[in-house]
Write a protein that holds these residues in place. Structure first.
Motif, PDB file in Angstrom:
ATOM      1  N   ILE A 109     -16.896  -2.719  18.594  1.00 26.83           N
ATOM      2  CA  ILE A 109     -16.493  -1.397  19.080  1.00 26.83           C
ATOM      3  C   ILE A 109     -17.603  -0.754  19.889  1.00 26.83           C
ATOM      4  O   ILE A 109     -17.381   0.173  20.663  1.00 26.83           O
ATOM      5  CB  ILE A 109     -16.072  -0.474  17.909  1.00 26.83           C
ATOM      6  N   THR A 110     -18.822  -1.263  19.749  1.00 25.93           N
ATOM      7  CA  THR A 110     -19.935  -0.584  20.413  1.00 25.93           C
ATOM      8  C   THR A 110     -20.069  -0.937  21.897  1.00 25.93           C
ATOM      9  O   THR A 110     -20.794  -0.271  22.610  1.00 25.93           O
ATOM     10  CB  THR A 110     -21.271  -0.865  19.695  1.00 25.93           C
ATOM     11  N   HIS A 167     -18.785   5.442  14.555  1.00 24.81           N
ATOM     12  CA  HIS A 167     -17.549   4.836  14.067  1.00 24.81           C
ATOM     13  C   HIS A 167     -17.825   3.538  13.337  1.00 24.81           C
ATOM     14  O   HIS A 167     -17.327   3.296  12.237  1.00 24.81           O
ATOM     15  CB  HIS A 167     -16.597   4.598  15.237  1.00 24.81           C
ATOM     16  N   LEU A 168     -18.632   2.711  13.954  1.00 28.88           N
ATOM     17  CA  LEU A 168     -18.940   1.417  13.364  1.00 28.88           C
ATOM     18  C   LEU A 168     -19.556   1.573  11.980  1.00 28.88           C
ATOM     19  O   LEU A 168     -19.135   0.926  11.018  1.00 28.88           O
ATOM     20  CB  LEU A 168     -19.892   0.644  14.288  1.00 28.88           C
ATOM     21  N   GLN A 220      -7.311  -4.610   5.264  1.00 23.81           N
ATOM     22  CA  GLN A 220      -6.656  -4.248   4.011  1.00 23.81           C
ATOM     23  C   GLN A 220      -5.232  -3.739   4.204  1.00 23.81           C
ATOM     24  O   GLN A 220      -4.367  -3.973   3.405  1.00 23.81           O
ATOM     25  CB  GLN A 220      -7.433  -3.139   3.310  1.00 23.81           C
ATOM     26  N   GLU A 221      -5.061  -3.000   5.244  1.00 20.60           N
ATOM     27  CA  GLU A 221      -3.834  -2.214   5.337  1.00 20.60           C
ATOM     28  C   GLU A 221      -2.626  -3.012   5.795  1.00 20.60           C
ATOM     29  O   GLU A 221      -2.737  -4.055   6.426  1.00 20.60           O
ATOM     30  CB  GLU A 221      -4.040  -1.009   6.243  1.00 20.60           C
ATOM     31  N   ALA A 232     -16.915   2.952   9.527  1.00 18.35           N
ATOM     32  CA  ALA A 232     -15.846   1.991   9.258  1.00 18.35           C
ATOM     33  C   ALA A 232     -16.321   0.884   8.326  1.00 18.35           C
ATOM     34  O   ALA A 232     -15.584   0.418   7.458  1.00 18.35           O
ATOM     35  CB  ALA A 232     -15.331   1.390  10.570  1.00 18.35           C
ATOM     36  N   ARG A 233     -17.564   0.494   8.489  1.00 13.05           N
ATOM     37  CA  ARG A 233     -18.090  -0.579   7.658  1.00 13.05           C
ATOM     38  C   ARG A 233     -18.145  -0.147   6.196  1.00 13.05           C
ATOM     39  O   ARG A 233     -17.668  -0.850   5.304  1.00 13.05           O
ATOM     40  CB  ARG A 233     -19.476  -0.964   8.160  1.00 13.05           C
ATOM     41  N   PRO A 283       0.813  -1.213   0.000  1.00 12.29           N
ATOM     42  CA  PRO A 283       0.000   0.000   0.000  1.00 12.29           C
ATOM     43  C   PRO A 283       0.850   1.268   0.000  1.00 12.29           C
ATOM     44  O   PRO A 283       0.467   2.261  -0.613  1.00 12.29           O
ATOM     45  CB  PRO A 283      -0.801  -0.096   1.297  1.00 12.29           C
ATOM     46  N   ALA A 289     -14.623   0.237   4.761  1.00  7.99           N
ATOM     47  CA  ALA A 289     -14.004  -1.045   4.436  1.00  7.99           C
ATOM     48  C   ALA A 289     -14.581  -1.625   3.158  1.00  7.99           C
ATOM     49  O   ALA A 289     -13.856  -2.196   2.337  1.00  7.99           O
ATOM     50  CB  ALA A 289     -14.187  -2.018   5.598  1.00  7.99           C
ATOM     51  N   SER A 347     -20.943   3.977  17.835  1.00  5.50           N
ATOM     52  CA  SER A 347     -21.826   3.523  16.770  1.00  5.50           C
ATOM     53  C   SER A 347     -21.578   4.283  15.472  1.00  5.50           C
ATOM     54  O   SER A 347     -21.634   3.713  14.382  1.00  5.50           O
ATOM     55  CB  SER A 347     -23.290   3.700  17.188  1.00  5.50           C
ATOM     56  N   PRO A 382     -18.065  -6.452   7.097  1.00  4.11           N
ATOM     57  CA  PRO A 382     -17.824  -6.755   5.702  1.00  4.11           C
ATOM     58  C   PRO A 382     -16.435  -7.331   5.449  1.00  4.11           C
ATOM     59  O   PRO A 382     -16.133  -7.745   4.371  1.00  4.11           O
ATOM     60  CB  PRO A 382     -17.936  -5.386   5.053  1.00  4.11           C
ATOM     61  N   PHE A 383     -15.596  -7.314   6.454  1.00  2.00           N
ATOM     62  CA  PHE A 383     -14.201  -7.660   6.254  1.00  2.00           C
ATOM     63  C   PHE A 383     -14.022  -9.140   6.005  1.00  2.00           C
ATOM     64  O   PHE A 383     -14.637  -9.957   6.662  1.00  2.00           O
ATOM     65  CB  PHE A 383     -13.388  -7.344   7.507  1.00  2.00           C
ATOM     66  N   LEU A 430      -3.633   3.870  14.885  1.00  2.00           N
ATOM     67  CA  LEU A 430      -4.327   2.649  15.257  1.00  2.00           C
ATOM     68  C   LEU A 430      -5.546   2.492  14.375  1.00  2.00           C
ATOM     69  O   LEU A 430      -6.326   3.412  14.222  1.00  2.00           O
ATOM     70  CB  LEU A 430      -4.766   2.780  16.724  1.00  2.00           C
ATOM     71  N   SER A 487      -9.610   2.795   4.822  1.00  2.00           N
ATOM     72  CA  SER A 487      -9.552   2.530   6.253  1.00  2.00           C
ATOM     73  C   SER A 487      -9.800   3.824   7.009  1.00  2.00           C
ATOM     74  O   SER A 487      -9.684   4.920   6.477  1.00  2.00           O
ATOM     75  CB  SER A 487      -8.238   1.885   6.653  1.00  2.00           C
ATOM     76  N   LEU A 488     -10.168   3.642   8.248  1.00  2.00           N
ATOM     77  CA  LEU A 488     -10.652   4.759   9.046  1.00  2.00           C
ATOM     78  C   LEU A 488      -9.782   4.891  10.278  1.00  2.00           C
ATOM     79  O   LEU A 488      -9.559   3.917  10.985  1.00  2.00           O
ATOM     80  CB  LEU A 488     -12.100   4.460   9.462  1.00  2.00           C
ATOM     81  N   VAL A 489      -9.288   6.087  10.533  1.00  2.00           N
ATOM     82  CA  VAL A 489      -8.613   6.313  11.803  1.00  2.00           C
ATOM     83  C   VAL A 489      -9.434   7.309  12.603  1.00  2.00           C
ATOM     84  O   VAL A 489     -10.017   8.234  12.057  1.00  2.00           O
ATOM     85  CB  VAL A 489      -7.169   6.840  11.631  1.00  2.00           C
ATOM     86  N   VAL A 490      -9.468   7.076  13.907  1.00  2.00           N
ATOM     87  CA  VAL A 490     -10.269   7.925  14.782  1.00  2.00           C
ATOM     88  C   VAL A 490      -9.379   8.985  15.410  1.00  2.00           C
ATOM     89  O   VAL A 490      -8.259   8.695  15.825  1.00  2.00           O
ATOM     90  CB  VAL A 490     -10.909   7.094  15.903  1.00  2.00           C
TER      91      VAL A 490
END
Lengths: 337, 337
Positions: B76-77, A85-86, B116-117, A89-90, A56, A93, A83, B111-112, B99, A98-101
């Motif tokens: 995560i929830t 985030h969830l 990916q990373e 992130a879904r 990558p 993906a 939630s 969905p994973f 992270l 990708s998701l960073v918080v």
DNA sequence: CTGAAAGCGCTTACAG
DNA sequence: CTGAAAGCGCTTACAG
């Protein structure tokens, strides 16, 4: 052949007996009409056999993008934001992002003076757009649960509609004096609740509180010890509603007999204490915002959806519910959607 | 000079009148003894002026690492895992790592089929190490809240000590018949609770339940309708304890008069319902694990800490507390630590 | 003390 | 249809 280093496209090329650029063509899916089916076959087989995964970092460097999205939220420990985030992130993906918080700016002890990574886009929830200014090089941005008057596209809840349902519900129950336990955070989502409530209940009395049980308890106590005690307390979120619930009990008041109590969010807390609340579909918020950001990244204009927020009626506003001395009732009632 | 493209080290070099490699030297902090103070000064000034930030993709490609850590959690929830995330993310950020969260394998609709990373290391909480097998190329790994008998270093809670305190507390209150509302997830952390409880209460009766209010309610109902009804219900987490609490109330039983109830985690739920529980320091768990992973990445052997878990005594086990008909009490008692 | 050069692993014109 | 080459922006020997 190196043993412990991941295979590269060069390794695949060698294994398939083609050039490295052909491997790239095939694996990126742009080959039809440029590479023969037979060659493509060979390449895919070799890649599979070697367990090849494109690097990558190399791809990002070449393409000048990262496929990384930053989600900025005030805190990750509030279930609402978890939630969000969830949901985000879904969708991310599903589209290879990708998701960073990034928790900002409220998280106590947060070490960040700004995010480190390079990102392609940003999602920010429940804050002012101006909060993000100067944070980094500008990237496509979608705001969640935030003032739609900003420049960025937004995804929001129909707070006003929810407040209409909520005040209507309380009016049906005969409540005249309404108290508002308001979050003392100066962001749109809470301003919006206050405005929507005041529009329908002009003589609402308000006490502000930081979002915690104890501050909610204190604010509710102030309201409930007025000589013109409210008969219903509308709280800006479920945490405050729990505090209000406890305040009522501490004053010897019956809920909902003496005072009705409502929240916002519909987190586990509300279900546990059987509080009437407005369910904010947080996961959907995150998902729709991510979809909007994808639009933005593809040069399209994202929609600005306003998600319906459902009134969930439970015991804390239901005088008709069979009351027991200890407050237990049957499974929670729900409005039809 | 390009207007809308980020400045590179080449731009900085041009602005400072030095070579690109000198810029790299200076900015990476390895210059002392190799570059003059005066030159370093110039470079830093130019970098500052241009707002230069090194391109992570280029650096990662060159260095063969990503400074990205993957945190694998079941969901995560759940507030517990959100706190784990917070602790790990903070330490990561302090060390220039980012992270990404990977919910696996339990998140419904996830969905994973794998992350990916590219990552430098992995943290995985509350699952079997074997769960991760075949997921990707092996990277340094630290397991959290998981079987210490695995090959990876672990960070754990002193579940056994907590159970000792908990059963001691219940014994002090005169409880003989103990019921266990056990999580029906087959992972170490719950096996550990069961073993620690059985070791001290050989005749414990157990009912298993998925982690939710309703399943907890049902399992507790089964226990509380036995002819030899338990006088105390030890629940594997706070969510189950809420269900158990409601089950007791539904049966007309007083908590804690007729039955004592305890949980694990000490999430907001437990505080809201004033449940005695074992506080698991989730944020600290995440932080310590990240620290351990950093050790691993630096070729050091990480410690395998066992974090103390504090018994938090609240109304649900305190017959001495002033009971009101509606269950409210004064602010929660806490054990001295 | 400083700079020119190689190379990390890709993608994408370009040439054949 | 296929391959040789350039270049993304860094870091790190290597030469001077």
């Amino acid at each position: 052949m190196p043993a412990d280093t991941p295979p590269t496209s060069k390794d695949v090329a060698a294994a398939a007996g083609v050039s490295q650029s052909t491997v790239s063509m095939v694996l990126s899916g742009k080959w039809p009409g440029r590479v023969s089916e037979r060659t493509a076959q060979k390449v895919r087989a070799a890649a599979e056999r070697l367990g090849y995964r494109p690097n990558p970092a190399a791809r990002n460097l070449r393409l000048g993008r990262t496929r990384t999205i930053m989600l900025v939220i005030p805190t990750i420990t509030a279930p609402f934001f978890a939630s969000v985030h969830l949901g985000a992130a879904r969708v991310a993906a599903e589209h290879g992002f990708s998701l960073v918080v990034f928790t900002w700016p409220l998280e106590p002890g947060g070490p960040f003076d700004g995010p480190q990574e390079a990102i392609d886009g940003m999602l920010a929830s429940s804050m002012a757009e101006a909060t993000l200014a100067g944070m980094r090089r500008p990237v496509p941005l979608v705001m969640l649960d935030s003032d739609p008057a900003g420049t960025a596209p937004t995804v929001n809840f129909d707070i006003d509609g929810a407040m209409r349902d909520l005040t209507g519900h309380l009016a049906d129950l005969g409540h005249h004096r309404i108290g508002h336990v308001a979050a003392d955070i100066d962001v749109w989502t809470f301003q919006c609740r206050a405005a929507a409530l005041a529009a329908r209940v002009p003589d609402v009395v308000t006490e502000r509180a930081a979002i915690s049980f104890t501050t909610g308890f204190e604010a509710a106590t102030r309201l409930l010890t007025r000589h013109d005690r409210p008969t219903a307390l509308v709280c800006d979120d479920d945490t405050l509603a729990v505090g209000a619930y406890k305040a009522a009990r501490a004053l010897g008041l019956d809920v909902p007999g003496d005072v009705a109590i409502t929240g916002f969010d519909d987190m586990l807390l509300a279900e546990a204490l059987e509080l009437t609340t407005v369910r904010l579909p947080a996961e959907q918020l995150g998902a729709r915002a991510m979809l909007g950001l994808l639009d933005l990244l593809n040069g399209r204009t994202p929609p600005r959806p306003v998600l319906p927020a459902e009134l969930v009626i439970r015991r804390s506003t239901s005088p008709s519910a069979p009351l027991t001395t200890d407050g237990h009732t049957e499974p929670a009632a729900r409005t039809a959607s």
